[in-house]
Enzyme design. Structure first.
Site, PDB file in Angstrom:
ATOM      1  N   GLY A 116      11.840  45.427  27.708  1.00  0.00           N
ATOM      2  CA  GLY A 116      13.189  45.970  27.744  1.00  0.00           C
ATOM      3  C   GLY A 116      14.211  44.854  27.783  1.00  0.00           C
ATOM      4  N   GLY A 117      15.455  45.224  28.043  1.00  0.00           N
ATOM      5  CA  GLY A 117      16.530  44.248  28.024  1.00  0.00           C
ATOM      6  C   GLY A 117      16.433  43.231  29.146  1.00  0.00           C
ATOM      7  N   GLY A 127      13.435  42.777  31.166  1.00  0.00           N
ATOM      8  CA  GLY A 127      12.079  42.479  31.594  1.00  0.00           C
ATOM      9  C   GLY A 127      11.042  43.303  30.866  1.00  0.00           C
ATOM     10  CB  CYS A 128       7.556  42.956  30.538  1.00  0.00           C
ATOM     11  SG  CYS A 128       7.983  41.593  29.432  1.00  0.00           S
ATOM     12  CE  LYS A 156      12.880  49.811  34.202  1.00  0.00           C
ATOM     13  NZ  LYS A 156      13.867  50.609  33.422  1.00  0.00           N
ATOM     14  CG  ASP A 168      19.772  52.966  26.219  1.00  0.00           C
ATOM     15  OD1 ASP A 168      20.115  52.892  25.016  1.00  0.00           O
ATOM     16  OD2 ASP A 168      19.003  52.137  26.747  1.00  0.00           O
TER      17      ASP A 168
END
Length: 460
Positions: A170-171, A173-174, A189, A286
């Site tokens: 993601g923006g 992190g993972c 996350k 989003d």
């Protein structure tokens, strides 16, 4: 409701028990008379008294139209109880109607509140059976009803955040797969919150998700922190995201036409809950195929609430413009106007992806891009062209009438003018008849339709 039934029962009991007894308003009843009424009519004289008694004369002075004498008194005795009974019944009816209205309002408010905002006790009760059977999970603290999981347990579960355990990025992190116990596998996350924006997204998502419980919204299980890193633990969605299914190695081969309609319906149900049943309403802000996740049975759930806004239509002056190119509604992109119709626009783009198998933005050249909406709009409204632009993986597998209906819904959702877009509830009602009963809709398939057959093949 109990009060309502008590009043009704008492009234019926009064009528049934006293119907053969002298009316309390009649002569001879053992009721304390009202002073005003007594001055005019009490007590009535025995029959042997003269018809022109002083009491009768007094009543005549107040009511000139009343006949004097025994016949007049007899009629008066019958009219008064009747009028009093009518007034009493009318008053009681008004009271009962008011109580009934209050009861319906209370029931509706209680239902909406229960669905929109689960209490801390309910949330903890829901999570307790899930976590209680795993001894290795240690609850080290609580932030309200938010479960805080020990960082060492997450570190061990992800094998020290091994790259092979990454499920997506993601923006900030993972997302990792983590085994917290032999029988419990979750998604974690990891957010790098060195910046204020990342920290705000973490807090926003935790604050929203720990209050929400809905079948089509990702289940929040807990959170943790270590230094500048923040961790959010979710249920594991075994089939990844809709984006991966559509645009990954399989190119949508696992998603049949009925399955794609089910995914659209599930996403619409999740959005409807946010818009209509949360208090205050929530705008996701989003929505995209990468934020719609699929479980082992391909049930779709909305995820990633870091940018979500509670009651955004009224308090959007200080909201930073955010979103993903291709999904952002034009009025929000150009003027910063954010409403629930912004989510409806993004949903329309998702529906086009499911229908056409294309990405929301495609590169035509190194410096030139084209949006899916711009490319598809002229062809979506042309019945001769529409069947030819459908995703090849599902081409000729659906009833053409259903295809035209879905395309019409998508066209309405991506209208440039927000007021022309439908509410997500209206979208949901349009999709339900197109999804088979076994997948959560109302469509009953009676026979298989030949490929491309425009004839109706189902019974609604």
């Amino acid at each position: 409701m109990k009060l309502f039934f008590v009043v009704v029962v008492n009234f019926v009991a009064f009528v049934l028990v006293d119907q053969n007894k002298p009316c309390p308003f009649c002569v001879g009843a053992t009721v304390v008379p009202d002073p005003l009424v007594s001055s005019m009519s009490a007590p009535l004289p025995p029959p042997s008294f003269s018809p022109t008694s002083p009491i009768a004369s007094s009543m005549a002075s107040f009511s000139p139209g009343i006949q004097q004498g025994s016949e007049g008194n007899q009629m008066d005795r019958h009219k008064k109880p009747l009028i009093a009974l009518i007034v009493t019944c009318a008053t009681l009816g008004a009271v009962l109607l008011s109580l009934l209205c209050l009861w319906f309002y209370h029931r509706k408010y209680k239902f909406l509140k229960r669905n929109a905002q689960s209490s801390d006790a309910e949330k903890e009760l829901a999570l307790s059976p899930f976590f209680g059977k795993f001894n290795s999970i240690k609850m080290v603290g609580n932030k309200g009803s938010v479960t805080v999981i020990e960082y060492k347990l997450i570190e061990k579960g992800t094998s020290n955040f091994r790259e092979s355990n990454i499920l997506g990025e993601g923006g900030f992190g993972c997302v990792y797969q983590a085994r917290l116990d032999d029988s419990l596998i979750v998604a974690v996350k990891k957010l790098d919150c060195a910046t204020e924006d990342a920290e705000k997204e973490f807090e926003n998502e935790v604050e929203l998700l720990h209050k929400i419980q809905h079948p089509n919204i990702i289940s929040f299980l807990g959170c943790s922190n270590d230094g500048d890193s923040r961790f959010i633990v979710y249920e594991l969605m075994h089939n990844g995201s809709v984006e991966t299914q559509l645009h990954g190695p399989s190119h949508g081969s696992a998603l049949t036409w009925p399955m794609r309609m089910k995914i659209a319906l599930d996403a619409a149900r999740g959005l409807e809950y946010l818009h209509e049943y949360c208090n205050p309403p929530v705008i996701h802000r989003d929505l995209k195929t990468s934020n719609i996740l699929l479980d082992a049975n391909f049930n779709a759930k909305l995820s990633d609430f870091g940018l979500a806004v509670a009651d955004g239509a009224k308090n959007n002056n200080n909201i930073k413009l955010s979103g993903t190119l291709g999904y952002v509604a034009p009025e929000y992109l150009l003027d910063g106007k954010l409403t629930d119709k912004s989510d409806v626009y993004a949903f329309g783009v998702v529906l086009l992806e499911l229908l056409l198998g294309r990405r929301p933005v495609e590169k035509l050249a190194p410096t030139q891009c084209q949006s899916l909406v711009t490319w598809a709009m002229p062809q979506l409204t042309d019945r001769s062209k529409l069947p030819h632009i459908v995703d090849p993986m599902i081409k000729d597998t659906m009833d053409l009438k259903h295809l035209y209906q879905v395309a019409a819904v998508a066209v309405l959702c991506v209208q440039p003018e927000p007021s022309y877009r439908p509410l997500i509830t209206d979208v949901l009602h349009s999709l339900v008849p197109l999804v088979p009963v076994e997948l959560g809709g109302t469509l009953r398939v009676t026979q298989a339709a030949p490929p491309g057959n425009p004839q109706e093949s189902s019974d609604h």
